[in-house]
Design an enzyme around this catalytic site. Structure first.
Site, PDB file in Angstrom:
ATOM      1  N   GLN A 168      25.310 -22.207  45.629  1.00 27.09           N
ATOM      2  CA  GLN A 168      26.499 -22.867  45.073  1.00 27.09           C
ATOM      3  C   GLN A 168      27.670 -22.823  46.037  1.00 27.09           C
ATOM      4  OE1 GLN A 168      27.644 -21.199  41.329  1.00 27.09           O
ATOM      5  NE2 GLN A 168      25.764 -21.798  40.293  1.00 27.09           N
ATOM      6  N   ALA A 199      28.304 -26.880  32.342  1.00 29.43           N
ATOM      7  CA  ALA A 199      29.670 -27.338  32.663  1.00 29.43           C
ATOM      8  C   ALA A 199      30.274 -26.522  33.804  1.00 29.43           C
ATOM      9  CB  ALA A 199      30.551 -27.245  31.415  1.00 29.43           C
ATOM     10  N   ASP A 200      30.022 -25.216  33.802  1.00 32.26           N
ATOM     11  CA  ASP A 200      30.504 -24.357  34.889  1.00 32.26           C
ATOM     12  C   ASP A 200      30.015 -24.854  36.245  1.00 32.26           C
ATOM     13  OD1 ASP A 200      31.967 -22.636  33.364  1.00 32.26           O
ATOM     14  OD2 ASP A 200      30.461 -21.054  33.281  1.00 32.26           O
ATOM     15  N   GLN A 201      28.745 -25.281  36.288  1.00 30.67           N
ATOM     16  CA  GLN A 201      28.148 -25.705  37.554  1.00 30.67           C
ATOM     17  C   GLN A 201      28.672 -27.066  38.005  1.00 30.67           C
ATOM     18  OE1 GLN A 201      26.136 -23.175  38.698  1.00 30.67           O
ATOM     19  NE2 GLN A 201      26.722 -22.289  36.739  1.00 30.67           N
ATOM     20  N   HIS A 247      35.395 -17.877  31.910  1.00 31.33           N
ATOM     21  CA  HIS A 247      34.839 -18.130  33.242  1.00 31.33           C
ATOM     22  C   HIS A 247      35.221 -19.526  33.717  1.00 31.33           C
ATOM     23  CE1 HIS A 247      31.669 -18.889  36.273  1.00 31.33           C
ATOM     24  NE2 HIS A 247      31.679 -17.591  36.440  1.00 31.33           N
TER      25      HIS A 247
END
Length: 552
Positions: free
Chosen positions: A98, A280-282, A303
């Protein structure tokens, strides 16, 4: 150089900062790294991220050692190539990926990334999630990365290996994922190495009891590094894929592992969300780096908000709107930049105030052009606010929203969300940002009327509550827009006020006045007459302000 506090976060703040620093060319210094964790400071997996990022962009670094709570990162130029990084533990290869992938798809040639460490970790996305969920979604918008699993790596032994092939992203589209579409399939997959297979069968039976019609996939690995087991539930939809993957742990029964995975999917399926909040975080960082998008998800967690704050520290024109749906727990997340399609600045020097960048002749042309339309529009038929928002949608300017969210940093390094007050949002158009202020236009063509809303925490309600640096920045924004207002023909006086008797959120009015206006010579606040802008007048106003709405 930017200073970022890691006091209220973990490794994600560091990883996001590294990615953005590489791509934007902005150096940063991070302090209090993982300060509230049981073992503060850089651990081996974080140190690998720092050194790998430095290798890819030829950065200069200070404080890169195990246990360090401070780090300085000064990036150079991103270079494509064939890279190989080994974490040396079961640290997550997917989290390392990431960090590095966005920089490499911004490079000028294809790259290969070989990463060794953990591929299936309790607190990180699995290799399958990275490949089949995150990267699959990114492929839909023009970001092409393949991810091959060569060896599984379970905690605590590690020993896994993945190979990623990255193609430079040339034309990236916005992502709009408000519906997941029809469900095509649902799979339960259990993977194990050096584990009694009866444990795997117990997991399968438990998950299958929740999803009796699911496809069952058994994956009994041959000899290899370490031992471990995972239960994965995957659903393929018309527009996306979602996955819940839980690793077995000592003291956690096979049934408990399977229930966590299956019930996670069951809850998601019943929610109606298009994207789970882990997904969604990614998506947050890739969308922020390109043309943004919208997606419907479950309530964002801390987060997500902390990661948003880090993004906005490097991309000050970034708008992240979080709008809760009525009578539903779902939230629509909108990610955009002040002017829709945009070009990422590659040097910090490009992020400057443009108020004085135009010549006096050019500035005069813009203001006179607006004034003609502004004055000629008086008394003519005009659009209501709702219609105006719809008609101006092609302009790609952000609209105000009750839950328009931006993160604010406090003196102690903590972060909180800036949320625009609903009464300020009502009847306004969000033009963008200048410095640390949101710039709003009152939809009332009887007066040229701007609102500057400093993006600070709710506890700051007066100008003198600001620290010295923030006060100076807000005053500069007031000066810039007051000077612009004074140059509008027919404007005789500029009214500037920070009142806040009814709405305590700190905001500053900048209003152009002329003798004969409907409130002259009295104060404007008591005037109830309103005439919304016509489309042409708004477009001219937007153009005249465009050169101001950048970062100081």
């Amino acid at each position: 150089m930017k200073t970022i506090s890691g006091i209220n976060g973990g490794g994600q703040i560091l990883r996001t900062a590294l990615t953005l620093s590489m791509i934007t060319g902005q150096a940063f210094r991070m302090n209090h790294i993982r300060a509230k964790r049981r073992k503060p400071g850089l651990m081996r997996q974080h140190l690998t991220c720092v050194k790998a990022a430095a290798s890819i962009c030829h950065a200069r670094i200070e404080g890169a050692e195990i246990g360090s709570t401070e780090l300085t990162f000064i990036p150079g130029t991103i270079t494509s190539g064939d890279y190989h990084f080994a974490i040396g533990s079961a640290g997550s290869t997917t989290l390392l990926a990431q960090t590095l992938l966005p920089a490499l798809w911004h490079a000028d040639a294809p790259s290969t990334l070989t990463l060794e460490g953990g591929t299936h970790n309790p607190l990180a996305p699995s290799q399958a999630f990275l490949d089949q969920v995150t990267l699959a979604t990114l492929r839909k918008i023009g970001i092409h990365v393949s991810c091959q699993l060569l060896e599984y790596g379970f905690a605590p032994a590690g020993g896994g290996k993945i190979v990623l092939e990255i193609t430079p992203a040339k034309e990236v589209k916005p992502l709009h994922l408000l519906e997941r579409g029809a469900q095509h399939s649902l799979d339960i997959e259990v993977t194990a190495r050096n584990i009694d297979w009866t444990i795997a069968e117990r997991m399968i039976a438990t998950a299958a009891a929740i999803f009796p019609h699911a496809n069952i996939i058994r994956n009994c690995l041959k000899e290899g590094p370490g031992h471990g087991i995972t239960c994965q539930v995957r659903a393929n939809f018309e527009h996306s894929t979602e996955m819940f993957s839980i690793c077995g742990e000592i003291g956690l029964s096979a049934e408990a592992v399977a229930k966590r995975a299956a019930n996670g999917m069951k809850h998601f399926l019943s929610s109606g969300a298009a994207v789970h909040h882990h997904h969604a975080d990614q998506l947050l960082l890739p969308l922020a780096l390109h043309r943004g998008g919208t997606f419907l998800t479950l309530p964002p967690d801390e987060h997500f908000l902390t990661n948003s704050a880090t993004l906005q520290a490097f991309l000050p024109d970034l708008l992240i709107d979080i709008k809760k749906q009525e009578k539903s727990p779902l939230h629509e997340i909108s990610i955009k930049h002040c002017f829709g399609s945009w070009t990422l600045p590659t040097k910090k020097s490009q992020c400057v105030s443009n108020f004085n960048a135009k010549s006096e002749v050019d500035r005069g042309h813009y203001t006179r052009s607006f004034a003609v339309h502004f004055m000629s529009g008086l008394g003519q038929a005009s659009l209501g606010y709702a219609d105006m928002s719809q008609r101006f949608s092609s302009v790609e300017m952000p609209r105000c929203g009750v839950a328009s969210c931006r993160m604010t940093r406090h003196d102690d390094g903590a972060m909180s969300a800036f949320v625009l007050h609903e009464r300020l949002a009502k009847g306004c158009v969000d033009l963008g940002r200048h410095g640390m202020c949101r710039v709003l236009l009152k939809d009332n063509s009887l007066f040229p009327w701007l609102l500057l809303v400093p993006e600070v925490g709710a506890q700051v309600t007066e100008l003198h509550h600001l620290d010295a640096e923030s006060y100076k920045a807000v005053c500069e924004s007031i000066r810039v827009f007051s000077a612009w207002m004074a140059e509008v023909p027919t404007i005789e006086k500029v009214n500037v006020a920070a009142i806040g008797n009814q709405v305590r959120q700190l905001h500053i009015h900048i209003v152009g006045r002329r003798s004969g206006d409907v409130a002259w010579p009295g104060v404007i606040w008591s005037c109830t007459e309103k005439l919304p802008y016509e489309e042409n007048a708004f477009l001219q106003l937007q153009e005249s302000l465009r050169e101001l709405l950048w970062v100081l």
